[in-house]
Scaffold this motif. Structure first.
Motif, short mmCIF file in Angstrom:
data_model
loop_
_atom_site.label_atom_id
_atom_site.label_comp_id
_atom_site.label_asym_id
_atom_site.label_seq_id
_atom_site.Cartn_x
_atom_site.Cartn_y
_atom_site.Cartn_z
N GLY A 1 -26.33 -25.17 -3.92
CA GLY A 1 -27.33 -24.86 -2.80
C GLY A 1 -27.12 -23.91 -1.84
N LEU A 2 -25.88 -23.97 -1.20
CA LEU A 2 -25.70 -22.80 -0.29
C LEU A 2 -25.49 -21.62 -0.86
N LEU A 3 -25.24 -21.42 -2.06
CA LEU A 3 -24.99 -20.18 -2.82
C LEU A 3 -26.05 -19.43 -3.12
N ILE A 4 -27.08 -20.44 -3.68
CA ILE A 4 -28.51 -19.88 -3.80
C ILE A 4 -29.23 -19.43 -2.80
N VAL A 5 -29.23 -20.30 -1.76
CA VAL A 5 -29.82 -19.81 -0.16
C VAL A 5 -29.24 -18.63 0.25
N VAL A 6 -28.08 -18.14 0.31
CA VAL A 6 -27.46 -17.16 0.83
C VAL A 6 -27.78 -15.79 -0.14
N SER A 7 -27.60 -16.14 -1.48
CA SER A 7 -27.90 -14.87 -2.58
C SER A 7 -29.64 -14.68 -2.24
N VAL A 8 -30.35 -15.54 -2.26
CA VAL A 8 -31.75 -15.13 -2.36
C VAL A 8 -32.18 -14.80 -0.79
N CYS A 9 -31.76 -15.08 0.23
CA CYS A 9 -31.83 -14.33 1.54
C CYS A 9 -31.27 -12.96 1.64
N LEU A 10 -30.22 -12.62 1.04
CA LEU A 10 -29.41 -11.41 0.96
C LEU A 10 -30.52 -10.57 -0.02
N ASP A 11 -31.11 -10.89 -1.10
CA ASP A 11 -31.83 -10.12 -1.72
C ASP A 11 -33.24 -9.85 -0.79
N LEU A 12 -33.97 -10.89 -0.22
CA LEU A 12 -35.12 -10.92 0.74
C LEU A 12 -34.96 -9.63 1.49
N VAL A 13 -33.85 -9.96 2.28
CA VAL A 13 -33.23 -8.86 3.47
C VAL A 13 -33.24 -7.24 3.02
N GLN A 14 -32.60 -7.21 1.64
CA GLN A 14 -32.40 -5.89 1.06
C GLN A 14 -34.02 -5.41 0.80
N LYS A 15 -34.79 -6.36 0.36
CA LYS A 15 -36.30 -5.80 -0.01
C LYS A 15 -37.11 -5.39 1.23
N ILE A 16 -36.92 -6.41 2.18
CA ILE A 16 -37.72 -6.06 3.52
C ILE A 16 -36.98 -4.69 4.26
N ASP A 17 -35.72 -4.47 3.97
CA ASP A 17 -34.88 -3.20 4.61
C ASP A 17 -35.66 -1.98 3.94
N SER A 18 -35.71 -2.13 2.34
CA SER A 18 -36.22 -0.86 1.73
C SER A 18 -37.54 -0.58 2.15
N HIS A 19 -38.54 -1.59 2.48
CA HIS A 19 -39.91 -1.23 2.66
C HIS A 19 -39.73 -0.59 4.33
N LEU A 20 -38.84 -0.85 5.09
CA LEU A 20 -38.64 -0.29 6.52
C LEU A 20 -38.21 0.90 6.24
N VAL A 21 -37.14 1.21 5.55
CA VAL A 21 -36.54 2.53 5.49
C VAL A 21 -37.78 3.59 4.79
N MET A 22 -38.40 2.98 3.90
CA MET A 22 -39.30 4.14 3.14
C MET A 22 -40.38 4.42 4.20
N ARG A 23 -40.58 3.63 5.04
CA ARG A 23 -41.73 4.13 6.10
C ARG A 23 -40.96 4.69 7.57
N ASN A 24 -39.86 5.05 7.18
CA ASN A 24 -38.85 5.84 8.45
C ASN A 24 -38.71 5.05 9.55
N TYR A 25 -38.55 3.45 9.26
CA TYR A 25 -38.12 2.77 10.42
C TYR A 25 -36.71 2.41 10.07
N ALA A 26 -36.42 1.95 11.21
CA ALA A 26 -34.64 1.52 11.06
C ALA A 26 -34.53 0.15 10.01
N GLY A 27 -33.61 0.37 9.28
CA GLY A 27 -33.63 -0.87 8.54
C GLY A 27 -32.94 -2.32 9.38
N LEU A 28 -32.94 -3.25 8.53
CA LEU A 28 -32.66 -4.61 9.42
C LEU A 28 -30.96 -4.47 9.38
N VAL A 29 -30.43 -4.09 8.33
CA VAL A 29 -29.07 -3.96 8.34
C VAL A 29 -28.25 -2.48 9.02
N ASN A 30 -29.33 -1.83 9.60
CA ASN A 30 -28.80 -0.64 10.17
C ASN A 30 -28.34 -1.12 11.54
#
Length: 457
Positions: free
Chosen positions: A426-455
């Motif tokens: 359970g914990l492994l799935i939640v962490v993996s999915v959350c990391l993937d979700l953060v990376q996809k949101i981050d790519s949307h922000l960077v593509m529109r010249n915003y600072a990423g969540l992990v920046n």
């Protein structure tokens, strides 16, 4: 907080997030729509009795994989597990059946055909699983179906409802992939796992105590502090190992075109330490169900032999009963078998998903090479040797994560509902999915010249 507010300032990203949240809400609402033939009061009593014994832990672990519950008496009772099973089957067959392997190499058209076969296989698996489950609910052993509904036609309607529910969830996952954000199937599983978190917090709150030496069955301040530190530490460790890579340096060959020189840059080839992801734990936990069922059946069949004193039959019945108790209690023998199977499936899954020969050929086709190794077979052998070594570390990490819930439950005397959030699948799935979700949101922000969540800037 400013970065989180920025997410909702982008109209397209805001629509994707709200659409995903809406479909996840529909997914959770469906788990409260029961089948018409089930007596809900008897079902709750059955679930309470099952949750107090070792078999309940086993059923709860398997149900967690598909984002469902132990009772499985709702329209979404099967969860998304039949689709996951069909996907795994076709992924394994892709490395064995030449026709499927050729489809995988065809590109987008081949993947569409494999997805179509996966959907048809999902319907077949749903029909089989729901038929067995409805028949079990109608039996006297479970006894949760009203007597007037224990006939073929009501059973057939229930099978169709549960099959249609899983097909609808499969469609919901595809809609999230296309119009939402994140991986739809993974988000459905994560939502099913996180739905148990309020129940775990409620149980932890009821058993909490402000004393240093609490009464039996309660948790004191020291135990609560250890649980909090352990929870944070496990999450940090899971994130660190999930994101860790073995970077192999590569260099591209130089090309001279006219008076200009191209290429010659140095890059790296990332190899994940945990290449198998969560699949080895799922395979190991699912496979360990069968020894428990087999030993329980043999224990019941040989129960009459215990009356004979100092005989081979009596000794055999005692050994079988001890083995059945060991697998039900998830004792030392169960833990050792679980670790062995995790190591086996880590190497097995890595051998299927990672092909060093194809990777070596791709490097050669793109004009890149690993310094110190010639292209072709020497590069493939080097990649295979590196992957074997880092897979050993990844398997050790998965083994530790799988064992942590049992250790927390035994040493800190914590309920299983709480301890399963300190490790395991359970914990492994939640962490993996959350990391993937953060990376996809981050790519949307960077593509529109915003600072990423992990920046950090």
């Amino acid at each position: 907080m400013d970065k989180l507010i920025t997410i909702f300032k982008i109209p397209e990203l805001r629509r994707k997030i709200l659409f995903t949240a809406l479909l996840l809400a529909i997914y959770r609402i469906g788990f409260y729509v029961p089948l018409p033939i089930v007596n809900q009061a008897q079902l709750r009593n059955w679930e309470e009795q099952l949750s107090t014994n070792a078999a309940g832990k086993m059923f709860g672990t398997v149900a967690m994989f598909g984002g469902t519950s132990i009772g499985m008496s709702t329209i979404f009772g099967l969860g998304i597990m039949p689709y996951i099973s069909a996907s795994i089957i076709f992924q394994l067959l892709g490395s064995v059946v030449p026709a499927l392997e050729a489809m995988q190499k065809e590109g987008e058209s081949g993947r569409k055909r494999i997805n179509e076969y996966t959907r048809y296989s999902t319907v077949v698996i749903c029909v089989v699983q729901s038929a067995f489950w409805v028949q079990y609910m109608m039996s006297d052993q479970m006894g949760v179906v009203l007597p007037q509904y224990r006939d073929f036609w009501h059973g057939l309607v229930s099978v169709c409802i549960m099959t249609a529910g899983t097909v609808f969830l499969m469609w919901v996952g595809e809609q999230i992939d296309e119009y939402g954000i994140g991986n739809g199937i993974s988000l459905l599983i994560m939502a099913g796992i996180l739905s148990r978190f309020p129940v775990a917090l409620q149980g932890l709150w009821q058993s909490a105590s402000t004393r240093l030496t609490p009464e039996p069955g309660q948790l004191g301040i020291i135990q609560l502090a250890l649980l909090a530190i352990l929870f944070v530490g496990v999450i940090v460790g899971v994130v660190a190992v999930t994101e860790s890579q073995r970077r192999i340096p590569t260099q591209s060959a130089k090309h001279v075109r006219g008076r200009r020189v191209f290429g010659g840059s140095r890059q790296f080839l990332p190899l994940k330490v945990n290449q198998g992801g969560v699949m080895p734990i799922i395979f190991a936990s699912s496979l360990l169900i069968f020894p428990s069922l087999i030993f329980n059946g043999l224990a019941k069949a040989t129960a009459g032999l215990k009356t004979e004193a100092w005989s081979i039959g009596s000794m055999f019945a005692t050994v079988i009963q001890d083995l059945a108790d060991s697998f039900q209690r998830q004792s030392y023998l169960y833990t050792v078998c679980n670790i062995v199977l995790i190591y086996f499936f880590c190497y097995f899954w890595t051998a299927i998903t990672f092909n060093p020969k194809d990777m070596s050929d791709n490097l050669k086709d793109y004009g890149s090479f690993i310094p110190g190794y010639r292209p072709g077979r020497p590069t493939a052998d080097y990649l295979e040797k590196v992957m074997l070594r880092i897979t050993y570390v990844g398997a050790a990490f998965l083994a530790v994560v799988a064992v942590v819930p049992s250790l927390v439950q035994n040493f800190l005397n914590v309920d299983f509902t709480v301890s399963q959030f300190f490790g395991g699948t359970g914990l492994l799935i939640v962490v993996s999915v959350c990391l993937d979700l953060v990376q996809k949101i981050d790519s949307h922000l960077v593509m529109r010249n915003y600072a990423g969540l992990v920046n950090r800037k």
